[in-house]
Design a protein around this motif. Sequence first.
Motif, short mmCIF file in Angstrom:
data_model
loop_
_atom_site.label_atom_id
_atom_site.label_comp_id
_atom_site.label_asym_id
_atom_site.label_seq_id
_atom_site.Cartn_x
_atom_site.Cartn_y
_atom_site.Cartn_z
N ARG A 9 42.05 47.16 59.74
CA ARG A 9 42.74 45.89 59.56
C ARG A 9 41.80 44.70 59.72
N CYS A 10 40.80 44.84 60.59
CA CYS A 10 39.85 43.75 60.87
C CYS A 10 39.24 43.23 59.57
N GLN A 11 39.25 41.91 59.41
CA GLN A 11 38.67 41.30 58.21
C GLN A 11 37.44 40.47 58.57
N SER A 12 36.90 40.69 59.74
CA SER A 12 35.65 40.05 60.17
C SER A 12 35.74 38.52 60.19
N GLY A 29 25.83 43.16 59.77
CA GLY A 29 26.58 42.22 58.94
C GLY A 29 27.97 41.98 59.47
N GLU A 30 28.97 42.53 58.78
CA GLU A 30 30.36 42.22 59.09
C GLU A 30 31.01 43.20 60.05
N SER A 31 30.27 44.18 60.57
CA SER A 31 30.91 45.22 61.37
C SER A 31 31.15 44.74 62.80
N LEU A 32 32.41 44.79 63.22
CA LEU A 32 32.74 44.36 64.58
C LEU A 32 32.43 45.47 65.57
N GLY B 350 22.64 47.70 58.11
CA GLY B 350 22.97 46.32 57.81
C GLY B 350 24.21 46.13 56.97
N ALA B 351 24.96 47.20 56.74
CA ALA B 351 26.14 47.08 55.88
C ALA B 351 27.40 47.53 56.60
N SER B 352 28.47 46.78 56.35
CA SER B 352 29.79 47.19 56.77
C SER B 352 30.46 47.80 55.55
N SER B 392 34.04 48.83 49.57
CA SER B 392 33.31 47.57 49.65
C SER B 392 32.15 47.69 50.61
N PHE B 393 31.07 47.05 50.27
CA PHE B 393 29.92 46.90 51.16
C PHE B 393 29.82 45.43 51.51
N ASN B 394 30.00 45.08 52.78
CA ASN B 394 29.96 43.70 53.25
C ASN B 394 30.92 42.80 52.48
N ALA B 395 32.04 43.36 52.05
CA ALA B 395 33.02 42.56 51.31
C ALA B 395 34.43 43.05 51.65
N GLY B 396 34.65 43.35 52.92
CA GLY B 396 35.92 43.93 53.33
C GLY B 396 37.13 43.05 53.09
#
Lengths: 78, 451
Positions: A9-12, A29-32, B350-352, B392-396
């Motif tokens: 659910r997390c959208q960073s 990057g965007e990973s919590l 480096g990627a979510s 998605s990669f870094n575009a969640g």
Amino acid sequence: MRVVVDLNRCQSYGQCCYAAPTVFRFHNGESLEYNYAPEDDLDEQVLRAAKACPVQAISIGIEDEAYEALEQKVQQHG
Amino acid sequence: MANRIDEVTAPRRIVIVGASLAGLRAAETLRLEGFSGQLTLIGDEPYPPYDRPPLSKQVLSGWLPVDHITLPVQVKLDARWLLGVPAKRLDMLKRQVVLADGQTADFDYLLIATGTRARPWPDADEAALEGVCSVRNRDDASKLYKLLSQKPQRVLVVGGGFIGSEVASVCRDLGLEVTLAERGPAPLGGALGTTIGSIVAREQRKYGVDLRVNTVVTALEGNGQGRLRGAQLSDGSTVEADVAVIALGALRNVEWLFKANLSADERGVVCDTYCRALDNKGDVVENIFVAGDIARWPHPLFHYEEELLAVEHWGNAIDQAETAAHNMLNPSFDYRPHTHMPNFWSSMFGASIKSVGLPTVADQVVITQASFGMRRFTAVYGRQGKVVAAVSFNAGQMLPSYQTLVEQSAPFPPDLHASDQPQTFAPQSAGFPHAGHPKYDTGAEPNMVTP
């Protein structure tokens, strides 16, 4: 206090990282990343983080002595 | 919560076998929906329920101590916990679970949520070498954390699925040399296909991983004193390494059910859409439910060629456990079907990475949005002209809108015209080894034996 975040659910949005910066952070990057068992003096920050989450992905557990005893038992017996 | 439990038929004793995410969520749901009888949770590990995703990430990096991943409880469980001993046998007639130490637990209703374990390295002597380990449970992660803190010269990761790739990423973050051996043509190929996997391969190499694709490890070698020294690879080369991480996928913990009259084998335990177990004739067993990694069920959206779906992801464990628990307590006209939309996330190099839908059934894939030189992109997967998944990669933040396309089985390739759509909008083969098989395969061996 115990916490879990639904990372599907997390959208960073990162609101939790502002509210409780030692508990929540971004990595890769965007990973919590977050601490599931923050120290007691951070309770207020964590509650604020949970309220601030735009997608309400943060769940906070209740105090349950019987449940906590399970972890203490493990630590005592190694 | 409305309490809909019929006074006459209400279960008095519910046993949950499996004390991890699914087992815990089921227990919470039972109490939240008004179950006041005796609740027993059985777990083979001595620990209270903990979250597994950090084991291959924050625990290894040292950011999170291993005793800081215990899951919270949302409601007083007032449960009997039988931890540290696995279930050994199910007696369906006596309605009893027998544990390995001889203890028993009687039930009116049973939830099977025993999940999976790491597939071990096939040679037991080699697996016993100091420096060889897996990453599936708390003890594994503690052991690997200690090994990595000793600054090994090189870590060999065996298997390039999500766990193996996440471990390799952490090792690079820690400044350690890593060789990753993947038997397929690309890392994550089993889960995302070779086409997207080859983008991952490029990122891994940029991050400094010595990536060997189309390569298997044929032998682990000791130094004569019981310590790992290195490994032989199928291309004839050798790698010197003092740590080897075995990441060859998972085996389902079904053995304790083999003598029971259930439809259970190495692929899992079959249940219906209401999470009720099926017996070995295919009939519903009214008082036995299944949830989490071990469950196989007919998913209405992904029911190709009558194949059953098994989803070994966090979100499914929760949804299926909640549905199973709800259905246990309610009359059949209030049953909820388990129509979970598969989803997962990962974090590496480096990627979510986030996924929705079922990439593994796709025949084609197309990049629909990309920017920052592919540091950020979204790929849509199609099967026979319909959208089945998006990754998605870094575009969640884009993913929820793609989920709608999956739910609607929208036409593939999708007609999106996003402002960051690549100049060449070209569907390619998704590159799955066994296209059309509706089951996540993290690159492990196919199922081998049936009981």
